[in-house]
Design a protein around this motif. Structure first.
Motif, PDB file in Angstrom:
ATOM      1  N   GLY B  45       0.818  -1.213   0.000  1.00 38.34           N
ATOM      2  CA  GLY B  45       0.000   0.000   0.000  1.00 38.34           C
ATOM      3  C   GLY B  45       0.849   1.259   0.000  1.00 38.34           C
ATOM      4  O   GLY B  45       0.510   2.249  -0.658  1.00 38.34           O
ATOM      5  N   HIS B  46       1.983   1.207   0.692  1.00 43.75           N
ATOM      6  CA  HIS B  46       2.866   2.377   0.761  1.00 43.75           C
ATOM      7  C   HIS B  46       3.457   2.719  -0.613  1.00 43.75           C
ATOM      8  O   HIS B  46       3.657   3.884  -0.921  1.00 43.75           O
ATOM      9  CB  HIS B  46       3.979   2.151   1.778  1.00 43.75           C
ATOM     10  N   TYR B  47       3.736   1.680  -1.401  1.00 44.21           N
ATOM     11  CA  TYR B  47       4.246   1.927  -2.763  1.00 44.21           C
ATOM     12  C   TYR B  47       3.187   2.672  -3.588  1.00 44.21           C
ATOM     13  O   TYR B  47       3.497   3.615  -4.319  1.00 44.21           O
ATOM     14  CB  TYR B  47       4.607   0.608  -3.455  1.00 44.21           C
ATOM     15  N   ALA B  48       1.926   2.232  -3.439  1.00 45.32           N
ATOM     16  CA  ALA B  48       0.836   2.887  -4.175  1.00 45.32           C
ATOM     17  C   ALA B  48       0.683   4.337  -3.720  1.00 45.32           C
ATOM     18  O   ALA B  48       0.513   5.248  -4.541  1.00 45.32           O
ATOM     19  CB  ALA B  48      -0.455   2.112  -3.955  1.00 45.32           C
ATOM     20  N   ILE B  49       0.769   4.528  -2.396  1.00 47.14           N
ATOM     21  CA  ILE B  49       0.629   5.888  -1.848  1.00 47.14           C
ATOM     22  C   ILE B  49       1.787   6.775  -2.306  1.00 47.14           C
ATOM     23  O   ILE B  49       1.588   7.936  -2.660  1.00 47.14           O
ATOM     24  CB  ILE B  49       0.544   5.836  -0.304  1.00 47.14           C
ATOM     25  N   GLU B  52       1.121   7.882  -5.709  1.00 44.06           N
ATOM     26  CA  GLU B  52       0.028   8.863  -5.705  1.00 44.06           C
ATOM     27  C   GLU B  52       0.521  10.238  -5.253  1.00 44.06           C
ATOM     28  O   GLU B  52       0.218  11.256  -5.881  1.00 44.06           O
ATOM     29  CB  GLU B  52      -1.078   8.358  -4.766  1.00 44.06           C
ATOM     30  N   GLU B  53       1.300  10.255  -4.182  1.00 42.41           N
ATOM     31  CA  GLU B  53       1.796  11.538  -3.646  1.00 42.41           C
ATOM     32  C   GLU B  53       2.755  12.217  -4.620  1.00 42.41           C
ATOM     33  O   GLU B  53       2.723  13.431  -4.774  1.00 42.41           O
ATOM     34  CB  GLU B  53       2.484  11.329  -2.287  1.00 42.41           C
ATOM     35  N   VAL B  54       3.578  11.412  -5.286  1.00 40.29           N
ATOM     36  CA  VAL B  54       4.509  11.989  -6.277  1.00 40.29           C
ATOM     37  C   VAL B  54       3.712  12.590  -7.432  1.00 40.29           C
ATOM     38  O   VAL B  54       3.970  13.710  -7.875  1.00 40.29           O
ATOM     39  CB  VAL B  54       5.512  10.925  -6.781  1.00 40.29           C
ATOM     40  N   VAL B  64       8.008  11.214   3.241  1.00 37.85           N
ATOM     41  CA  VAL B  64       7.680  10.430   4.439  1.00 37.85           C
ATOM     42  C   VAL B  64       7.436   8.964   4.065  1.00 37.85           C
ATOM     43  O   VAL B  64       7.997   8.045   4.678  1.00 37.85           O
ATOM     44  CB  VAL B  64       6.440  11.029   5.162  1.00 37.85           C
ATOM     45  N   VAL B  65       6.628   8.760   3.044  1.00 38.26           N
ATOM     46  CA  VAL B  65       6.298   7.380   2.640  1.00 38.26           C
ATOM     47  C   VAL B  65       7.549   6.676   2.095  1.00 38.26           C
ATOM     48  O   VAL B  65       7.774   5.495   2.369  1.00 38.26           O
ATOM     49  CB  VAL B  65       5.142   7.377   1.598  1.00 38.26           C
ATOM     50  N   PHE B  66       8.382   7.432   1.372  1.00 40.20           N
ATOM     51  CA  PHE B  66       9.635   6.867   0.861  1.00 40.20           C
ATOM     52  C   PHE B  66      10.516   6.407   2.034  1.00 40.20           C
ATOM     53  O   PHE B  66      11.092   5.313   2.002  1.00 40.20           O
ATOM     54  CB  PHE B  66      10.361   7.924   0.016  1.00 40.20           C
ATOM     55  N   ALA B  67      10.576   7.243   3.067  1.00 40.41           N
ATOM     56  CA  ALA B  67      11.381   6.897   4.251  1.00 40.41           C
ATOM     57  C   ALA B  67      10.815   5.651   4.937  1.00 40.41           C
ATOM     58  O   ALA B  67      11.572   4.793   5.401  1.00 40.41           O
ATOM     59  CB  ALA B  67      11.413   8.070   5.221  1.00 40.41           C
ATOM     60  N   TRP B  68       9.508   5.547   4.993  1.00 41.57           N
ATOM     61  CA  TRP B  68       8.879   4.366   5.612  1.00 41.57           C
ATOM     62  C   TRP B  68       9.245   3.097   4.850  1.00 41.57           C
ATOM     63  O   TRP B  68       9.605   2.094   5.454  1.00 41.57           O
ATOM     64  CB  TRP B  68       7.350   4.528   5.652  1.00 41.57           C
ATOM     65  N   ILE B  69       9.145   3.175   3.526  1.00 42.35           N
ATOM     66  CA  ILE B  69       9.484   1.988   2.717  1.00 42.35           C
ATOM     67  C   ILE B  69      10.960   1.633   2.928  1.00 42.35           C
ATOM     68  O   ILE B  69      11.322   0.475   3.085  1.00 42.35           O
ATOM     69  CB  ILE B  69       9.187   2.244   1.210  1.00 42.35           C
ATOM     70  N   PHE B  70      11.780   2.680   2.983  1.00 42.16           N
ATOM     71  CA  PHE B  70      13.214   2.456   3.174  1.00 42.16           C
ATOM     72  C   PHE B  70      13.493   1.799   4.528  1.00 42.16           C
ATOM     73  O   PHE B  70      14.366   0.940   4.633  1.00 42.16           O
ATOM     74  CB  PHE B  70      13.985   3.778   3.048  1.00 42.16           C
ATOM     75  N   MET B  71      12.752   2.206   5.543  1.00 40.58           N
ATOM     76  CA  MET B  71      12.954   1.625   6.875  1.00 40.58           C
ATOM     77  C   MET B  71      12.607   0.135   6.878  1.00 40.58           C
ATOM     78  O   MET B  71      13.275  -0.664   7.533  1.00 40.58           O
ATOM     79  CB  MET B  71      12.116   2.366   7.923  1.00 40.58           C
ATOM     80  N   PHE B  72      11.568  -0.231   6.156  1.00 39.93           N
ATOM     81  CA  PHE B  72      11.196  -1.657   6.061  1.00 39.93           C
ATOM     82  C   PHE B  72      12.316  -2.412   5.334  1.00 39.93           C
ATOM     83  O   PHE B  72      12.731  -3.497   5.751  1.00 39.93           O
ATOM     84  CB  PHE B  72       9.860  -1.796   5.318  1.00 39.93           C
ATOM     85  N   PHE B  73      12.813  -1.804   4.279  1.00 43.44           N
ATOM     86  CA  PHE B  73      13.926  -2.377   3.517  1.00 43.44           C
ATOM     87  C   PHE B  73      15.154  -2.521   4.428  1.00 43.44           C
ATOM     88  O   PHE B  73      15.804  -3.568   4.456  1.00 43.44           O
ATOM     89  CB  PHE B  73      14.230  -1.467   2.309  1.00 43.44           C
TER      90      PHE B  73
END
Lengths: 168, 255
Positions: B45-49, B52-54, B64-73
């Motif tokens: 869902g974060h990838y989709a968001i 969308e935000e971009v 923010v969402v990019f940082a979240w995905i990065f943290m999971f990575f």
């Protein structure tokens, strides 16, 4: 046990990749201000309309929400009949109606797209912050009134240029 | 659960590990949705968001969402980095270390939320990032040590696999295939545990708030302690056997 050393080229690639991600993050953050600063100020309610309607028949009718229906929708909400919303730093929100104002507490959740309003007397209310920029704010919220869909509230920011010039 | 690596693992061990970790992941995810309105154990869902935000030009939210995905990575990266570097020295420690880091992250979120959280946007973003890191660590560990057969937070893939397996079980030849049946049991156990964890957290959160994260940490702690206890027991049994052999040997060697 002999310690394995990483190839310097691989190290550089990893360093550049992680550094690139960090740079991208910093650049994106710097491109636009945080929503909790953009939202500060006075917002004038402009219009109320339905964003989504449950069936095609209703969708073909006008999406505008009349004052009577609006009052009915917001009857149990803390934002009831508010015309101007004033977001202050520190999470304070003043809802103005004519000369009366109601104090509330506001916070933003998730990535800044959920507006939570707290009032001492009622349970917290959540609104979807769909659009937020220097001039316009659009809030969505679900309403089950008359089986209708999502209500859309449009606001425009009241810029106080004159006031700023006066205090300079 | 944590001592064995890849193909040497039994189905029982995979079910135990998958169930317990999925239970805590379900708890963390549901609690974060209730408190922060953000998912923390899945990133689809974060990838989709992010996209969308971009596309909307909301760069701050995109960051923010990019940082979240990065943290999971980063969680997955750290987890596997620890495993591949320390697995030969001490398998148990190499597998327990990522879980310990996860516990620390969850305890930090729970303690900060309970005693210091002022509900500001920055706090929310950082706490969500920390939880995504913790979930990444957990997912990385389970996937890595189970040869990618257990992914406790990846329910899209899990549901896909379950759907495929269920369709395969309409044929007798697949129904009788032990490894396929075992795989289905693991997946079903994970899905059930994840859901149970989520429901449990949803109910308990109303009573204890951020303390839910302490319970999630406790569940992870059980995995570490259970394994440690098993290792101790094994060592004791092995030592006893060794001792008894020592005493028996001279008797046997008498002329």
């Amino acid at each position: 046990m002999k310690k394995k050393k990483y190839n310097p080229k691989i190290r550089l690639i990893y360093f550049l990749a992680f550094g690139g991600c960090l740079t991208l993050f910093v650049l994106m953050s710097a491109l636009s201000p945080a929503p909790d600063t953009v939202i500060l100020g006075k917002w004038q309610e402009v219009s109320w309309e339905y964003e989504k309607l449950p069936d095609a028949k209703e969708a073909s009718l006008s999406k505008a929400i009349s004052n009577t229906v609006k009052n009915e929708i917001t009857r149990d909400l803390v934002i009831h009949r508010a015309e101007t919303w004033e977001f202050l730093p520190g999470g304070k929100l003043l809802l103005h109606l004519e000369e009366k104002s109601t104090p509330l507490h506001w916070t933003l959740k998730s990535r800044g797209n959920i507006l939570k309003l707290d009032h001492e007397k009622t349970s917290p209310e959540h609104y979807n912050l769909q659009v937020l920029n220097e001039d316009e704010m659009i809030l969505y919220f679900n309403t089950d009134l008359q089986a209708k869909g999502i209500a859309k509230m449009k606001f425009k920011k009241i810029h106080h240029k004159d006031y700023a010039q006066k205090i300079q | 659960m944590l001592r064995k690596f890849n193909n040497s693992r039994t189905i029982k061990e995979n079910i135990q590990l998958g169930s317990l970790t999925a239970f805590s992941a379900g708890m963390v995810n549901v609690t974060s949705v209730i408190i922060f309105f953000a998912f923390t154990s899945n990133v689809t869902g974060h990838y989709a968001i992010l996209a969308e935000e971009v596309s909307k030009g909301n760069w701050y939210q995109a960051a923010v969402v990019f940082a979240w995905i990065f943290m999971f990575f980063a969680g997955n990266f750290c987890s596997n980095l620890i495993i591949i570097n320390f697995n030969r020295i001490n398998t148990y420690a190499a597998h327990a270390a990522p879980l310990t880091i996860e516990i620390i992250c969850l305890l930090v979120v729970g303690t900060y939320g309970q005693f210091f959280y002022k509900e500001t946007l920055n706090e929310t973003e950082i706490l969500v990032a920390l939880m995504l890191f913790a979930m990444g660590i957990q997912n990385g560990l389970t996937a890595s040590i189970s040869n990618f057969s257990v992914k406790t937070t990846h329910l899209t893939g899990l549901t896909t696999d379950l759907g495929l397996l269920t369709s395969m079980f309409t044929k007798k030849e697949y129904r009788e295939n032990k490894s396929l049946r075992a795989r289905a049991s693991v997946l079903f156990a994970i899905a059930t545990s994840y859901l149970s964890g989520g429901i449990f957290a949803g109910i308990v959160y109303q009573q204890i708030g951020f303390m839910v994260f302490y319970i999630a940490s406790l569940v992870i702690g059980i995995i570490i302690c259970y394994e440690y206890y098993k290792i101790k027991i094994r060592k004791m049994v092995w030592n006893k056997k060794k001792k008894s052999l020592k005493y028996k040997t001279p008797v046997m060697s008498r002329p």
